[in-house]
Every structure is written in C-alpha cells, then in structure tokens.
Write a protein that holds these residues in place. Structure first.
Motif, PDB file in Angstrom:
ATOM      1  N   CYS A  50       0.862  -1.188   0.000  1.00 22.54           N
ATOM      2  CA  CYS A  50       0.000   0.000   0.000  1.00 22.54           C
ATOM      3  C   CYS A  50       0.895   1.232   0.000  1.00 22.54           C
ATOM      4  O   CYS A  50       1.830   1.330   0.799  1.00 22.54           O
ATOM      5  CB  CYS A  50      -0.884   0.044   1.246  1.00 22.54           C
ATOM      6  N   LEU A  51       0.596   2.163  -0.915  1.00 18.26           N
ATOM      7  CA  LEU A  51       1.337   3.420  -0.952  1.00 18.26           C
ATOM      8  C   LEU A  51       0.358   4.566  -0.779  1.00 18.26           C
ATOM      9  O   LEU A  51      -0.574   4.712  -1.576  1.00 18.26           O
ATOM     10  CB  LEU A  51       2.117   3.566  -2.254  1.00 18.26           C
ATOM     11  N   ILE A  52       0.550   5.350   0.262  1.00 18.22           N
ATOM     12  CA  ILE A  52      -0.320   6.505   0.534  1.00 18.22           C
ATOM     13  C   ILE A  52       0.509   7.764   0.331  1.00 18.22           C
ATOM     14  O   ILE A  52       1.529   7.969   0.999  1.00 18.22           O
ATOM     15  CB  ILE A  52      -0.895   6.473   1.964  1.00 18.22           C
ATOM     16  N   ASN A  53       0.097   8.604  -0.616  1.00 17.78           N
ATOM     17  CA  ASN A  53       0.781   9.862  -0.923  1.00 17.78           C
ATOM     18  C   ASN A  53      -0.003  10.993  -0.262  1.00 17.78           C
ATOM     19  O   ASN A  53      -1.153  11.258  -0.619  1.00 17.78           O
ATOM     20  CB  ASN A  53       0.852  10.049  -2.440  1.00 17.78           C
ATOM     21  N   THR A  54       0.605  11.655   0.696  1.00 22.65           N
ATOM     22  CA  THR A  54      -0.125  12.543   1.610  1.00 22.65           C
ATOM     23  C   THR A  54       0.016  14.018   1.283  1.00 22.65           C
ATOM     24  O   THR A  54       0.909  14.447   0.556  1.00 22.65           O
ATOM     25  CB  THR A  54       0.354  12.309   3.049  1.00 22.65           C
ATOM     26  N   CYS A  55      -0.888  14.787   1.896  1.00 27.07           N
ATOM     27  CA  CYS A  55      -0.933  16.243   1.791  1.00 27.07           C
ATOM     28  C   CYS A  55      -0.876  16.815   3.203  1.00 27.07           C
ATOM     29  O   CYS A  55      -1.247  16.155   4.158  1.00 27.07           O
ATOM     30  CB  CYS A  55      -2.228  16.656   1.086  1.00 27.07           C
ATOM     31  N   SER A  56      -0.422  18.063   3.313  1.00 27.57           N
ATOM     32  CA  SER A  56      -0.397  18.679   4.640  1.00 27.57           C
ATOM     33  C   SER A  56      -0.673  20.172   4.552  1.00 27.57           C
ATOM     34  O   SER A  56      -0.163  20.960   5.335  1.00 27.57           O
ATOM     35  CB  SER A  56       0.956  18.452   5.320  1.00 27.57           C
ATOM     36  N   VAL A  57      -1.507  20.559   3.597  1.00 26.17           N
ATOM     37  CA  VAL A  57      -1.741  21.985   3.392  1.00 26.17           C
ATOM     38  C   VAL A  57      -2.565  22.601   4.523  1.00 26.17           C
ATOM     39  O   VAL A  57      -2.467  23.796   4.792  1.00 26.17           O
ATOM     40  CB  VAL A  57      -2.400  22.229   2.012  1.00 26.17           C
ATOM     41  N   THR A  58      -3.380  21.793   5.210  1.00 20.83           N
ATOM     42  CA  THR A  58      -4.176  22.262   6.354  1.00 20.83           C
ATOM     43  C   THR A  58      -4.188  21.195   7.431  1.00 20.83           C
ATOM     44  O   THR A  58      -3.795  20.046   7.204  1.00 20.83           O
ATOM     45  CB  THR A  58      -5.633  22.554   5.941  1.00 20.83           C
ATOM     46  N   ASP A  59      -4.673  21.562   8.627  1.00 23.17           N
ATOM     47  CA  ASP A  59      -4.801  20.554   9.684  1.00 23.17           C
ATOM     48  C   ASP A  59      -5.871  19.529   9.319  1.00 23.17           C
ATOM     49  O   ASP A  59      -5.798  18.365   9.712  1.00 23.17           O
ATOM     50  CB  ASP A  59      -5.103  21.199  11.042  1.00 23.17           C
ATOM     51  N   VAL A  60      -6.884  19.946   8.546  1.00 21.64           N
ATOM     52  CA  VAL A  60      -7.891  19.007   8.063  1.00 21.64           C
ATOM     53  C   VAL A  60      -7.241  17.976   7.146  1.00 21.64           C
ATOM     54  O   VAL A  60      -7.550  16.781   7.203  1.00 21.64           O
ATOM     55  CB  VAL A  60      -9.025  19.748   7.321  1.00 21.64           C
ATOM     56  N   ALA A  61      -6.306  18.427   6.303  1.00 28.12           N
ATOM     57  CA  ALA A  61      -5.594  17.509   5.415  1.00 28.12           C
ATOM     58  C   ALA A  61      -4.801  16.491   6.225  1.00 28.12           C
ATOM     59  O   ALA A  61      -4.769  15.302   5.891  1.00 28.12           O
ATOM     60  CB  ALA A  61      -4.675  18.284   4.477  1.00 28.12           C
ATOM     61  N   ASP A  62      -4.149  16.950   7.290  1.00 30.71           N
ATOM     62  CA  ASP A  62      -3.406  16.028   8.157  1.00 30.71           C
ATOM     63  C   ASP A  62      -4.330  14.948   8.715  1.00 30.71           C
ATOM     64  O   ASP A  62      -3.989  13.763   8.744  1.00 30.71           O
ATOM     65  CB  ASP A  62      -2.771  16.795   9.324  1.00 30.71           C
ATOM     66  N   HIS A  63      -5.492  15.380   9.184  1.00 38.98           N
ATOM     67  CA  HIS A  63      -6.465  14.436   9.750  1.00 38.98           C
ATOM     68  C   HIS A  63      -6.917  13.427   8.700  1.00 38.98           C
ATOM     69  O   HIS A  63      -7.014  12.220   8.978  1.00 38.98           O
ATOM     70  CB  HIS A  63      -7.654  15.215  10.315  1.00 38.98           C
ATOM     71  N   LYS A  64      -7.181  13.900   7.481  1.00 39.42           N
ATOM     72  CA  LYS A  64      -7.596  13.009   6.408  1.00 39.42           C
ATOM     73  C   LYS A  64      -6.494  12.011   6.062  1.00 39.42           C
ATOM     74  O   LYS A  64      -6.772  10.859   5.717  1.00 39.42           O
ATOM     75  CB  LYS A  64      -7.987  13.815   5.171  1.00 39.42           C
ATOM     76  N   CYS A  65      -5.245  12.452   6.152  1.00 41.83           N
ATOM     77  CA  CYS A  65      -4.126  11.546   5.887  1.00 41.83           C
ATOM     78  C   CYS A  65      -4.098  10.410   6.902  1.00 41.83           C
ATOM     79  O   CYS A  65      -3.940   9.240   6.528  1.00 41.83           O
ATOM     80  CB  CYS A  65      -2.798  12.311   5.931  1.00 41.83           C
ATOM     81  N   ARG A  66      -4.241  10.749   8.170  1.00 42.56           N
ATOM     82  CA  ARG A  66      -4.228   9.705   9.207  1.00 42.56           C
ATOM     83  C   ARG A  66      -5.394   8.736   9.013  1.00 42.56           C
ATOM     84  O   ARG A  66      -5.240   7.517   9.133  1.00 42.56           O
ATOM     85  CB  ARG A  66      -4.271  10.344  10.594  1.00 42.56           C
ATOM     86  N   GLN A  67      -6.570   9.285   8.691  1.00 40.45           N
ATOM     87  CA  GLN A  67      -7.729   8.427   8.436  1.00 40.45           C
ATOM     88  C   GLN A  67      -7.464   7.482   7.260  1.00 40.45           C
ATOM     89  O   GLN A  67      -7.798   6.290   7.317  1.00 40.45           O
ATOM     90  CB  GLN A  67      -8.964   9.279   8.139  1.00 40.45           C
ATOM     91  N   HIS A 337     -11.557  29.428  -5.654  1.00 37.82           N
ATOM     92  CA  HIS A 337     -11.241  28.254  -4.837  1.00 37.82           C
ATOM     93  C   HIS A 337     -10.989  28.773  -3.426  1.00 37.82           C
ATOM     94  O   HIS A 337      -9.966  29.402  -3.164  1.00 37.82           O
ATOM     95  CB  HIS A 337     -10.028  27.527  -5.396  1.00 37.82           C
ATOM     96  N   VAL A 338     -11.941  28.529  -2.547  1.00 42.88           N
ATOM     97  CA  VAL A 338     -11.953  29.168  -1.226  1.00 42.88           C
ATOM     98  C   VAL A 338     -11.435  28.194  -0.176  1.00 42.88           C
ATOM     99  O   VAL A 338     -11.916  27.067  -0.054  1.00 42.88           O
ATOM    100  CB  VAL A 338     -13.380  29.635  -0.869  1.00 42.88           C
ATOM    101  N   PHE A 339     -10.459  28.653   0.606  1.00 42.30           N
ATOM    102  CA  PHE A 339      -9.856  27.830   1.648  1.00 42.30           C
ATOM    103  C   PHE A 339      -9.910  28.574   2.979  1.00 42.30           C
ATOM    104  O   PHE A 339      -9.344  29.666   3.093  1.00 42.30           O
ATOM    105  CB  PHE A 339      -8.391  27.529   1.309  1.00 42.30           C
ATOM    106  N   PRO A 340     -10.564  28.014   3.992  1.00 35.41           N
ATOM    107  CA  PRO A 340     -10.489  28.626   5.325  1.00 35.41           C
ATOM    108  C   PRO A 340      -9.058  28.533   5.853  1.00 35.41           C
ATOM    109  O   PRO A 340      -8.398  27.493   5.691  1.00 35.41           O
ATOM    110  CB  PRO A 340     -11.451  27.779   6.162  1.00 35.41           C
ATOM    111  N   TYR A 341      -8.582  29.585   6.452  1.00 25.14           N
ATOM    112  CA  TYR A 341      -7.226  29.580   7.023  1.00 25.14           C
ATOM    113  C   TYR A 341      -7.098  28.477   8.060  1.00 25.14           C
ATOM    114  O   TYR A 341      -7.979  28.262   8.892  1.00 25.14           O
ATOM    115  CB  TYR A 341      -6.919  30.935   7.667  1.00 25.14           C
ATOM    116  N   SER A 342      -5.980  27.751   7.978  1.00 25.22           N
ATOM    117  CA  SER A 342      -5.711  26.660   8.912  1.00 25.22           C
ATOM    118  C   SER A 342      -4.366  26.906   9.581  1.00 25.22           C
ATOM    119  O   SER A 342      -3.368  27.166   8.894  1.00 25.22           O
ATOM    120  CB  SER A 342      -5.694  25.330   8.161  1.00 25.22           C
TER     121      SER A 342
END
Length: 452
Positions: A50-67, A337-342
């Motif tokens: 299994c290869l998971i390629n992750t993102c870390s642009v927001t804390d939500v992204a971090d959470h999604k990566c762990r999930q 493309h709207v992004f809430p500040y994280s």
C-alpha cells in the motif's frame, strides 16, 4: 543490483490526497512499480503493498491523511505500507508510529522507493529497521523525481518544477517540498513527446511554484512554454497555477497566440486586502493582480480564470474581508477556490493577531462560494448555444460522459451519446444548457463548424 524476483506477482494499492502534483507523482509510482512486476490490485483484492501519498496543506488535510492510512491498513491486512508526501516529510515520527505503517519516505527519499522495497523484500534490511522513517532537513531536499503520467485519467500531468522559495507566513509547503528546483527543458519536451506517442492529447503542467521554473538551470518558464508548444501530437496544454508576480506580460501575450496553450489560467490571490497580503508575506499587491487579469481578458476574452483565496487568516478584520469580497466581485474571473485559514505549527502567522473564530470563517467562506457560483454560472451562460470542441474523458458504460472545452467549460454528453470510443477524442459539441446541478453544460455531438 536489485533482485526483481521478489516483486513479481505482488499487488499494490494506491491512495492519493491533495494536489494535482501528488496525483501525478502517484501515477508515476504506479508506472515505475509496474515495470518491476508489481500489478495494481483490483477492487476487492488485498494488496501486498500500500502506498499513501499525503498532503499537509491544512490541519484538516493532516487528519484526512491519518484516516486514510488507518483505512488502508485495515483494508489490506499484512500489506507492506509506505507513506510519502508532504505530511510524511513534516511529521515523519508521528506517521511512522501509526500501527501498520512500515516505511515513511520524505521528499528527498521517495525517488528511491524501489531500492527501499528491494531491501525490505529480499531480507537485506534488518527487521527492526523496517518500521522507520527516512527524511532529511528542508535545505537538503535536492532530488527531483520526474513525473509525466495520467493514471486512470485522460489528461497527462507533467511535473515541471518542485519546491518553493516563498515563505508565506501561513504555509508549510517549503518545509515539506524543499527549495525550488526544476529539470531541463530538453527533458520535459522528451516526456511530452512520449506522452504524445502514448496517445495523449492534453498535458497539464504541474508543480509547487511553476513560475519559478529554471532558477537552477538558467532557463525560464516562458522558454519552456515556447518549447512545449512545438511538440507534435499534443493538442492542448494547461498551466495548473501561476503566482501573479511571476506571470510576465510576455507569457500572457504568447499564450494569446500560441498553438496549444489553452485560454485557461489559475492564479492564487489569497486575499483582496493589501494589508492582509503584507501579513501573508505575499510578493504582490491587488493593483498588480488586477493588471494581470485585465491583460489576460484583453488578449484572451474567453479565458477561464480560477482564483485561490484564503479566508479567516489571522489579522483579517471584518474591514479587510470586505475589501477582499469587493475586490473579487469587481474582477472578471470565473471561479474562486476558497480555503479557510488553517493554523500550521511552526509558521510565522501564529504570531499575528487578532484570531478569526471558526463560525466567522465559515460565514466568510459561504459568501465567497456564493460569489464564485454566481461568476461561474454567468461565465457558462455566455456559451450556451455555441459549438465548442471538447476533449472527452472516459465514463462507465451507460453513464453520462464529461469533457472540457478549450476554456475549461465542463460539458456533459447524455448517456445515449457517451460511447467508449469517444474517450480521449476531440468532439464537436453544441452546448444546450445546464445539467441538473449546474456543474456542466449539457452537450450534443455536432458535426458542423465550431465557434471556438
């Protein structure tokens, strides 16, 4: 010397989070591993890798990566699990501590994935070393992993640059990707030719800060655009994202008369308040941004222009947000493309006050998203009744088929016309009106003359 016998017959599952660059890199991983004898696992099959390629642009992204990591470990029991990408580079200890993760590769190490796998599968690595992370400090990230892949998509994604020398106060990307670097124009032209030989008709140029292309080679992004425009077989190029201060007027003028570069721009603004832009350490002001939009629309009146904007940045007062809203409302752009500040650990923005609360961020996001929908619908409406050439993308049998016009209007062919042989074909379509959720214009195949 790598012994590929250990790779034969193994199955791999891939999961990607984040940007187009990540998707391109994952596709390249899959292609590279396929050359070693590893096949992609089908739905329902348990993978060996299994290869998971992750993102870390927001804390939500971090959470999604762990999930995603937990989900892949459960879905593929016993698989060798590799995690790479931005989150892996920034939080290697945390990622490697997740139960089931065998290997964490940072931005510098992912290019040697096959070597790591060979060591693990041939027994050359000690058992206790398998559950490890391999990363280096930002200043030591110097490798460039080429990528030109389409995976299961119709369009190819060509990685032309990596890293970023901008240290915006809210962002961790330079720490995750390293400083700006790019390959030679010659190597990228060769990759584009190979894509054409594989039947590719459209290539999207991707990177972290692609306007900085060539800083380490003495070439320029405009030089690259001119060279790629000459590649036979590729009918369309798109530029994924360009910082406004790196969009030269000469580049805009060239795109306006180019053979294959489409009237489609994606330009990050981040804030329409000059005061907030200074807090962000952005390298332009609203006057410069507006001048670029004006020149694009003057030379390419049909251009689709997407704009990134962050709401709720620390220091964004109600007055500053209203400045952003009014500025965006005044611009002839197509989509926001709207992004809430994280808040990101270690960033300079954490020293800025006042802090914007979450309910306010949501309210501001909703206002800008409503403005975006209004602008996008207005843009699409201008083309109802016109005939446009759309590059169609594959769809399941019996489903509607989608494609994009030169200026990135999404079109939808009804299921009755969505034939498999239309995948990756340029099709003349008559645009008749919106689909049910206004995400596309319904199209009918048209054999007549084209309006655009």
């Amino acid at each position: 010397m790598i012994d590929y016998s250990a790779f034969q017959g193994k199955k791999a599952a891939y999961y990607t989070l984040g940007c187009k660059l990540n998707f391109s890199e994952t596709s390249t991983f899959a292609r590279l591993l396929a050359q070693t004898g590893i096949v992609e696992a089908k739905d329902g099959e348990v993978a060996d890798l299994c290869l998971i390629n992750t993102c870390s642009v927001t804390d939500v992204a971090d959470h999604k990566c762990r999930q995603a990591i937990h989900r892949m470990v459960r879905k593929h029991p016993g698989a060798f699990v590799v995690v790479t990408g931005c989150y892996a580079q920034l939080e290697p200890e945390r990622v490697s501590a997740i139960d089931g993760v065998d290997l964490v590769l940072g931005s510098n190490e992912k290019a040697t994935l096959v070597d790591f796998l060979s060591n693990a599968w041939t027994g050359e690595a000690k058992t206790e070393s398998l559950h490890r992370h391999f990363t280096v400090k930002t200043k030591e990230i110097k490798s460039f992993a080429p990528s030109c892949s389409r995976g299961n998509r119709t369009r190819f994604f060509l990685k032309v640059q990596d890293g970023c020398d901008y240290f915006c106060t809210y962002c961790t990307i330079p720490y995750a990707r390293g400083f700006s670097r790019s390959p030679s124009i010659e190597s990228l032209v060769e990759q584009a030719r190979n894509a054409a030989a594989e039947g590719g008709k459209e290539i999207v140029l991707t990177g972290v800060n692609i306007g900085d292309f060539g800083k380490n080679t003495g070439e320029s992004f405009l030089d690259l655009v001119r060279a790629l425009d000459q590649v036979e077989g590729i009918e369309r190029f798109r530029i994924s994202s360009l910082e406004p201060d790196l969009i030269s007027n000469d580049l805009i003028r060239y795109c306006a008369q180019s053979r294959a570069f489409m009237p489609h721009f994606h330009i990050p603004l981040q804030s329409g308040s000059d005061a907030v832009l200074r807090l962000m350490h952005r390298r332009y002001d609203t006057q410069l941004f507006e001048s670029k939009i004006r020149l694009i629309k003057q030379l390419l009146p049909d251009a689709f222009i997407g704009v990134d904007v962050i709401v709720g940045m620390r220091g964004e007062t109600p007055e500053y947000f209203e400045q952003t809203y009014n500025f965006l409302a005044s611009l002839d752009v197509t989509q926001l493309h709207v992004f809430p500040y994280s808040e990101r650990p270690g960033t300079a923005a954490l020293k800025i006050t006042p802090v914007v609360d979450e309910p306010t961020k949501k309210q501001r996001s909703a206002r800008l998203l409503a403005l975006s929908e209004e602008k996008t619908i207005g843009f699409y409406e201008r083309y109802i009744g016109s005939t446009q050439v759309a590059l169609m993308e594959k769809a399941s049998r019996g489903r509607t088929m989608h494609g994009f016009t030169p200026n990135y209007i999404r079109v939808e062919l009804p299921a009755s016309q969505a034939l498999p042989e239309l995948d990756n074909q340029m099709v003349r379509t008559r645009l008749e009106g919106f689909n049910h959720d206004k995400s596309a214009l319904i199209a009918q195949i048209d054999g007549g003359e084209c309006d655009g």
